[in-house]
Design a protein around this motif. Structure first.
Motif, PDB file in Angstrom:
ATOM      1  N   MET A  23     -47.838  -5.960  25.743  1.00  0.00           N
ATOM      2  CA  MET A  23     -46.758  -5.252  25.063  1.00  0.00           C
ATOM      3  C   MET A  23     -46.789  -5.659  23.589  1.00  0.00           C
ATOM      4  O   MET A  23     -46.733  -6.842  23.275  1.00  0.00           O
ATOM      5  N   HIS A  54     -39.930  -4.774  20.807  1.00  0.00           N
ATOM      6  CA  HIS A  54     -41.060  -3.976  21.263  1.00  0.00           C
ATOM      7  C   HIS A  54     -41.291  -2.824  20.296  1.00  0.00           C
ATOM      8  O   HIS A  54     -40.348  -2.160  19.866  1.00  0.00           O
ATOM      9  N   LYS A  55     -42.545  -2.579  19.934  1.00  0.00           N
ATOM     10  CA  LYS A  55     -42.869  -1.523  18.963  1.00  0.00           C
ATOM     11  C   LYS A  55     -43.021  -0.148  19.607  1.00  0.00           C
ATOM     12  O   LYS A  55     -43.222   0.838  18.924  1.00  0.00           O
ATOM     13  N   GLY A  56     -42.966  -0.061  20.915  1.00  0.00           N
ATOM     14  CA  GLY A  56     -43.025   1.233  21.575  1.00  0.00           C
ATOM     15  C   GLY A  56     -44.380   1.590  22.153  1.00  0.00           C
ATOM     16  O   GLY A  56     -44.589   2.711  22.592  1.00  0.00           O
ATOM     17  N   PHE A  57     -45.313   0.629  22.158  1.00  0.00           N
ATOM     18  CA  PHE A  57     -46.592   0.908  22.802  1.00  0.00           C
ATOM     19  C   PHE A  57     -47.162  -0.369  23.402  1.00  0.00           C
ATOM     20  O   PHE A  57     -46.731  -1.468  23.076  1.00  0.00           O
ATOM     21  N   ALA A  58     -48.098  -0.150  24.307  1.00  0.00           N
ATOM     22  CA  ALA A  58     -48.714  -1.274  25.016  1.00  0.00           C
ATOM     23  C   ALA A  58     -50.163  -0.937  25.319  1.00  0.00           C
ATOM     24  O   ALA A  58     -50.560   0.229  25.307  1.00  0.00           O
ATOM     25  N   TYR A  59     -50.925  -1.959  25.583  1.00  0.00           N
ATOM     26  CA  TYR A  59     -52.301  -1.798  26.038  1.00  0.00           C
ATOM     27  C   TYR A  59     -52.344  -2.174  27.511  1.00  0.00           C
ATOM     28  O   TYR A  59     -51.840  -3.230  27.898  1.00  0.00           O
ATOM     29  N   ASN A 108     -51.157  10.947  31.852  1.00  0.00           N
ATOM     30  CA  ASN A 108     -50.755  11.345  30.508  1.00  0.00           C
ATOM     31  C   ASN A 108     -49.706  12.460  30.570  1.00  0.00           C
ATOM     32  O   ASN A 108     -49.873  13.449  31.271  1.00  0.00           O
ATOM     33  N   GLN A 164     -38.586   4.726  31.596  1.00  0.00           N
ATOM     34  CA  GLN A 164     -38.168   5.320  30.328  1.00  0.00           C
ATOM     35  C   GLN A 164     -37.832   6.790  30.517  1.00  0.00           C
ATOM     36  O   GLN A 164     -38.100   7.359  31.565  1.00  0.00           O
ATOM     37  N   ILE A 203     -45.167   9.439  28.691  1.00  0.00           N
ATOM     38  CA  ILE A 203     -46.093   8.470  28.107  1.00  0.00           C
ATOM     39  C   ILE A 203     -47.308   9.204  27.569  1.00  0.00           C
ATOM     40  O   ILE A 203     -47.682  10.279  28.038  1.00  0.00           O
ATOM     41  N   ILE A 245     -51.256   8.659  26.835  1.00  0.00           N
ATOM     42  CA  ILE A 245     -52.391   7.802  27.174  1.00  0.00           C
ATOM     43  C   ILE A 245     -53.590   8.224  26.354  1.00  0.00           C
ATOM     44  O   ILE A 245     -53.939   9.401  26.311  1.00  0.00           O
ATOM     45  N   LYS A 246     -54.203   7.255  25.702  1.00  0.00           N
ATOM     46  CA  LYS A 246     -55.382   7.525  24.889  1.00  0.00           C
ATOM     47  C   LYS A 246     -56.505   6.605  25.323  1.00  0.00           C
ATOM     48  O   LYS A 246     -56.298   5.512  25.729  1.00  0.00           O
TER      49      LYS A 246
END
Length: 67
Positions: free
Chosen positions: A23, A32-37, A53, A60, A64, A66-67
């Motif tokens: 996170m 939290h910046k709003g994204f995770a790996y 995706n 939430q 989401i 997904i990239k």
């Protein structure tokens, strides 16, 4: 609702085993910046992950990306 590592891990484990969830947080505020790996254990689960995706997870209110 606030996304937490446990919720993100549980969501992605629907399609495969998760190796780790990172996170991303602001280093000064720890918010939290709003994204995770999300790192999956097996490459075979990647096509299934990509199918998530645009879905709205239970942790939430918005889809989401997904990239």
């Amino acid at each position: 609702m606030k996304a937490e590592e446990r919720g993100v891990r549980k969501y992605f484990e629907k399609v495969g085993k998760v190796k780790q969830v990172i996170m991303i947080r602001d280093k000064y505020t720890n918010r939290h910046k709003g994204f995770a790996y999300v790192e999956m254990k097996d490459l075979e689960s990647i096509p299934l992950v990509l199918m998530l995706n645009g879905t709205v997870p239970d942790f939430q209110k918005f889809p989401i990306l997904i990239k």
